[in-house]
Design a protein around this motif. Structure first.
Motif, PDB file in Angstrom:
ATOM      1  N   LEU A   1      10.251 -60.285  17.684  1.00 15.99           N
ATOM      2  CA  LEU A   1       9.013 -61.033  17.491  1.00 15.99           C
ATOM      3  C   LEU A   1       7.952 -60.169  16.819  1.00 15.99           C
ATOM      4  O   LEU A   1       7.291 -60.610  15.860  1.00 15.99           O
ATOM      5  CB  LEU A   1       8.515 -61.538  18.847  1.00 15.99           C
ATOM      6  CG  LEU A   1       7.133 -62.184  18.887  1.00 15.99           C
ATOM      7  CD1 LEU A   1       7.055 -63.392  17.965  1.00 15.99           C
ATOM      8  CD2 LEU A   1       6.785 -62.572  20.324  1.00 15.99           C
ATOM      9  N   VAL A   2       7.760 -58.952  17.300  1.00 21.29           N
ATOM     10  CA  VAL A   2       6.779 -58.049  16.693  1.00 21.29           C
ATOM     11  C   VAL A   2       7.174 -57.713  15.262  1.00 21.29           C
ATOM     12  O   VAL A   2       6.315 -57.595  14.380  1.00 21.29           O
ATOM     13  CB  VAL A   2       6.622 -56.779  17.551  1.00 21.29           C
ATOM     14  CG1 VAL A   2       5.765 -55.744  16.845  1.00 21.29           C
ATOM     15  CG2 VAL A   2       6.010 -57.132  18.904  1.00 21.29           C
ATOM     16  N   TRP A   3       8.460 -57.551  15.009  1.00 22.61           N
ATOM     17  CA  TRP A   3       8.938 -57.290  13.644  1.00 22.61           C
ATOM     18  C   TRP A   3       8.584 -58.469  12.742  1.00 22.61           C
ATOM     19  O   TRP A   3       8.089 -58.279  11.624  1.00 22.61           O
ATOM     20  CB  TRP A   3      10.443 -57.080  13.680  1.00 22.61           C
ATOM     21  CG  TRP A   3      11.022 -56.458  12.444  1.00 22.61           C
ATOM     22  CD1 TRP A   3      10.355 -55.738  11.478  1.00 22.61           C
ATOM     23  CD2 TRP A   3      12.387 -56.493  12.030  1.00 22.61           C
ATOM     24  NE1 TRP A   3      11.230 -55.318  10.496  1.00 22.61           N
ATOM     25  CE2 TRP A   3      12.484 -55.770  10.819  1.00 22.61           C
ATOM     26  CE3 TRP A   3      13.547 -57.040  12.571  1.00 22.61           C
ATOM     27  CZ2 TRP A   3      13.693 -55.598  10.141  1.00 22.61           C
ATOM     28  CZ3 TRP A   3      14.756 -56.864  11.905  1.00 22.61           C
ATOM     29  CH2 TRP A   3      14.820 -56.157  10.704  1.00 22.61           C
ATOM     30  N   ALA A   4       8.821 -59.697  13.220  1.00 19.55           N
ATOM     31  CA  ALA A   4       8.510 -60.885  12.421  1.00 19.55           C
ATOM     32  C   ALA A   4       7.018 -60.971  12.124  1.00 19.55           C
ATOM     33  O   ALA A   4       6.616 -61.296  10.996  1.00 19.55           O
ATOM     34  CB  ALA A   4       8.981 -62.141  13.158  1.00 19.55           C
ATOM     35  N   ILE A   5       6.183 -60.700  13.127  1.00 18.25           N
ATOM     36  CA  ILE A   5       4.736 -60.752  12.915  1.00 18.25           C
ATOM     37  C   ILE A   5       4.320 -59.713  11.884  1.00 18.25           C
ATOM     38  O   ILE A   5       3.515 -59.986  10.984  1.00 18.25           O
ATOM     39  CB  ILE A   5       3.997 -60.532  14.248  1.00 18.25           C
ATOM     40  CG1 ILE A   5       4.229 -61.720  15.184  1.00 18.25           C
ATOM     41  CG2 ILE A   5       2.495 -60.345  14.013  1.00 18.25           C
ATOM     42  CD1 ILE A   5       3.754 -61.493  16.600  1.00 18.25           C
ATOM     43  N   GLY A   6       4.867 -58.514  11.988  1.00 21.92           N
ATOM     44  CA  GLY A   6       4.517 -57.465  11.034  1.00 21.92           C
ATOM     45  C   GLY A   6       4.915 -57.811   9.613  1.00 21.92           C
ATOM     46  O   GLY A   6       4.141 -57.617   8.671  1.00 21.92           O
ATOM     47  N   LEU A   7       6.125 -58.334   9.450  1.00 18.29           N
ATOM     48  CA  LEU A   7       6.609 -58.671   8.114  1.00 18.29           C
ATOM     49  C   LEU A   7       5.838 -59.833   7.502  1.00 18.29           C
ATOM     50  O   LEU A   7       5.558 -59.847   6.305  1.00 18.29           O
ATOM     51  CB  LEU A   7       8.100 -59.020   8.174  1.00 18.29           C
ATOM     52  CG  LEU A   7       9.063 -57.860   8.438  1.00 18.29           C
ATOM     53  CD1 LEU A   7      10.479 -58.392   8.644  1.00 18.29           C
ATOM     54  CD2 LEU A   7       9.036 -56.856   7.285  1.00 18.29           C
ATOM     55  N   SER A   8       5.495 -60.825   8.311  1.00 18.62           N
ATOM     56  CA  SER A   8       4.904 -62.051   7.780  1.00 18.62           C
ATOM     57  C   SER A   8       3.381 -62.059   7.783  1.00 18.62           C
ATOM     58  O   SER A   8       2.762 -62.616   6.879  1.00 18.62           O
ATOM     59  CB  SER A   8       5.402 -63.250   8.589  1.00 18.62           C
ATOM     60  OG  SER A   8       6.811 -63.365   8.511  1.00 18.62           O
ATOM     61  N   LEU A   9       2.768 -61.451   8.791  1.00 18.85           N
ATOM     62  CA  LEU A   9       1.323 -61.549   8.959  1.00 18.85           C
ATOM     63  C   LEU A   9       0.610 -60.203   8.933  1.00 18.85           C
ATOM     64  O   LEU A   9      -0.622 -60.164   8.917  1.00 18.85           O
ATOM     65  CB  LEU A   9       1.004 -62.249  10.298  1.00 18.85           C
ATOM     66  CG  LEU A   9       1.552 -63.665  10.469  1.00 18.85           C
ATOM     67  CD1 LEU A   9       1.310 -64.155  11.897  1.00 18.85           C
ATOM     68  CD2 LEU A   9       0.919 -64.610   9.467  1.00 18.85           C
ATOM     69  N   GLY A  10       1.362 -59.127   8.928  1.00 16.85           N
ATOM     70  CA  GLY A  10       0.739 -57.816   9.090  1.00 16.85           C
ATOM     71  C   GLY A  10       0.071 -57.236   7.863  1.00 16.85           C
ATOM     72  O   GLY A  10      -0.671 -56.255   7.970  1.00 16.85           O
TER      73      GLY A  10
END
Length: 242
Positions: A176-185
């Motif tokens: 989940l944190v990886w997805a947030i970083g890739l998409s919204l970070g």
């Protein structure tokens, strides 16, 4: 291990590995210099995995004041315990950041760009527009907390956490944190954790770094209040839906 100590150690490991990967990528003369965003986001995801695996069995592995707040707001965590958890998280973040400084001290001193030095401690926006920066932190934290609530469902009782125990339970959180970083970070560096930003920012101000710049305190409120607001919104919507 006491819950407070688990939160301290888990958060320290989170920041040691998370800010460590940033230092490895952005500082001069490192083996990983210019490794890129995918390396940073992957490193942060794995840092979360390690922190949750270590702290999970003892504290539920909040590792983030926004998580503690959201759980308390939804009745899954006792408010009386929240200050101790948050204090442990902040101190753990400061300790982890200090270890990053110690390991990368020579590389920090070899990097003339004060912004890159500071990036190994705390976040800053790619484009500084405070209102949008704030909303970006709200969005990222909302996704984090709203999704975490659904990892184990609504049946959890008081003082339980929706973050699973052990290595298998840690994996969804890391992804989940990886997805947030890739998409919204890419807008603000996705603090999504007040302790993750404030603790290291304090250490940036205190620790000796060759020709370091300021700690950007004008921006510091956004990665603190943005995640708090995002956590509150996620908790409110979750309560409406269950």
């Amino acid at each position: 291990m006491s819950p407070a100590l688990a939160e301290f150690i888990g958060t320290a490991l989170l920041i040691l590995l998370g800010n460590g990967v940033v230092a490895n990528v952005v500082l001069n003369k490192t083996k990983g210099n210019n490794g890129g965003w995918i390396v940073i986001t992957t490193g942060w995801a794995l840092a979360v995995y390690v922190g949750v695996v270590v702290a999970g069995p003892y504290s539920g592995a909040h590792l983030n004041p926004a998580v503690t707040l959201a759980l308390a707001l939804t009745g899954k965590f006792a408010w009386a315990k929240a200050p101790l958890y948050i204090a442990a998280q902040l101190l753990g973040a400061m300790a982890g950041s200090t270890l990053v400084w110690y390991n990368y001290k020579d590389h920090l001193d070899a990097t003339a760009d004060t912004g890159l030095q500071r990036a190994t401690f705390c976040t800053e926006p790619a484009i500084r527009k405070y209102t949008r920066n704030f909303l970006c932190e709200v969005t990222g934290t909302f996704v984090l907390l709203f999704t975490i609530f659904y990892f184990t469902g609504a049946e959890l009782g008081k003082d339980k956490t929706p973050i699973g125990m052990g290595s298998l339970g840690a994996l969804p959180v890391a992804l989940l944190v990886w997805a947030i970083g890739l998409s919204l970070g890419g807008t603000t560096g996705y603090a999504i954790n007040p302790a993750r930003d404030l603790g290291p920012r304090i250490m940036h101000a205190l620790l000796p770094i060759n020709e370091k710049g300021g700690s950007d305190w004008n921006y510091a409120w956004i990665p603190v209040l943005g995640p708090v607001a995002g956590a509150a919104l996620a908790a409110g919507l979750y309560l409406l839906l269950i």
